[in-house]
Design a protein around this motif. Structure first.
Motif, short mmCIF file in Angstrom:
data_model
loop_
_atom_site.label_atom_id
_atom_site.label_comp_id
_atom_site.label_asym_id
_atom_site.label_seq_id
_atom_site.Cartn_x
_atom_site.Cartn_y
_atom_site.Cartn_z
N UNK A 14 0.83 -1.20 0.00
CA UNK A 14 0.00 0.00 0.00
C UNK A 14 0.87 1.25 0.00
N UNK A 15 0.34 2.31 -0.59
CA UNK A 15 1.04 3.60 -0.64
C UNK A 15 1.09 4.25 0.74
N UNK A 16 0.02 4.10 1.53
CA UNK A 16 -0.08 4.70 2.86
C UNK A 16 -0.39 3.61 3.88
N UNK A 17 0.10 3.80 5.10
CA UNK A 17 -0.29 2.89 6.18
C UNK A 17 -1.73 3.16 6.60
N UNK A 18 -2.11 4.42 6.58
CA UNK A 18 -3.46 4.77 7.02
C UNK A 18 -3.95 6.04 6.35
N UNK A 19 -5.22 6.01 5.99
CA UNK A 19 -5.92 7.19 5.47
C UNK A 19 -6.77 7.72 6.61
N UNK A 20 -6.58 8.98 6.96
CA UNK A 20 -7.31 9.60 8.06
C UNK A 20 -8.46 10.42 7.47
N UNK A 21 -9.70 10.09 7.85
CA UNK A 21 -10.87 10.81 7.38
C UNK A 21 -11.45 11.60 8.55
N UNK A 22 -11.63 12.89 8.36
CA UNK A 22 -12.04 13.77 9.45
C UNK A 22 -12.71 15.01 8.89
N UNK A 23 -13.35 15.75 9.78
CA UNK A 23 -13.97 17.02 9.40
C UNK A 23 -13.08 18.17 9.84
N UNK A 24 -13.42 19.34 9.38
CA UNK A 24 -12.61 20.53 9.67
C UNK A 24 -12.51 20.87 11.15
N UNK A 25 -13.46 20.40 11.97
CA UNK A 25 -13.43 20.76 13.39
C UNK A 25 -12.24 20.16 14.14
N UNK A 26 -11.57 19.17 13.56
CA UNK A 26 -10.40 18.56 14.22
C UNK A 26 -9.15 18.56 13.35
N UNK A 27 -9.14 19.38 12.31
CA UNK A 27 -7.99 19.35 11.41
C UNK A 27 -6.69 19.69 12.12
#
Length: 166
Positions: A14-27
């Motif tokens: 894989x290119x990344x170990x992890x993809x982080x999905x989040x909203x702007x409130x915790x960027x």
């Protein structure tokens, strides 16, 4: 027939170990605290949209490709995420990455200050309990090594039960 010719990909493929999905409130928490703990200190390759995504690329195909290029997918459930326009699409896409060959690919970090609505039970019930982490994101910092050790272990753990046996 399943399992005979279908083999899950290994982490190094894989290119990344992890993809982080989040909203702007915790960027800021993601781009500073999480990045420092998991990428800088522990050497994982994170995909963080505010750092790695081309601006304006918030379309479902790009999101899907990013998740497909990642060993694990971490969704950070916050009030901002749950009220965002992309929450429903993101959660639905995440479910497609839970398969017979990768049942442990999806992880959740739930802000302990957020009341989770009942209309996302379908999503929460699809994730293994050991892959759900509660954390006080708004008041927490990098000062909880047990939390970060657990998240790191979850990310580096095998995606399937066959890898656990090997």
């Amino acid at each position: 027939m399943i399992g005979r010719h279908i083999k899950p990909r290994r982490r190094e493929e894989f290119k990344h170990d992890v993809c982080i999905l989040y909203a702007d409130d915790v960027y800021q928490w993601v781009c500073h605290t999480m990045l420092a703990e998991l990428e800088v200190k522990r050497g994982l390759k994170l995909f963080i949209r505010d750092r790695d995504q081309i601006p304006g690329d918030d379309k479902p195909p790009e999101l899907y490709d990013t998740m497909d290029d990642s060993w694990k997918v971490v969704v950070i459930l916050t009030a901002g995420f749950l009220t965002s326009d992309f929450a429903s699409t993101t959660m639905s896409m995440c479910l497609s990455f839970i398969t017979m060959t990768t049942p442990n690919r999806l992880m959740l970090i739930m802000d302990s200050n957020v009341n989770i609505p009942t209309n996302i039970d379908f999503f929460l019930e699809s994730v293994h309990e050991e892959n759900i982490y509660r954390y006080d994101i708004t008041n927490g910092g990098a000062d909880d090594p047990r939390f970060w050790n657990n998240v790191y272990s979850g990310i580096t753990a095998p995606n399937d039960n066959m890898d656990r046996i090997r």
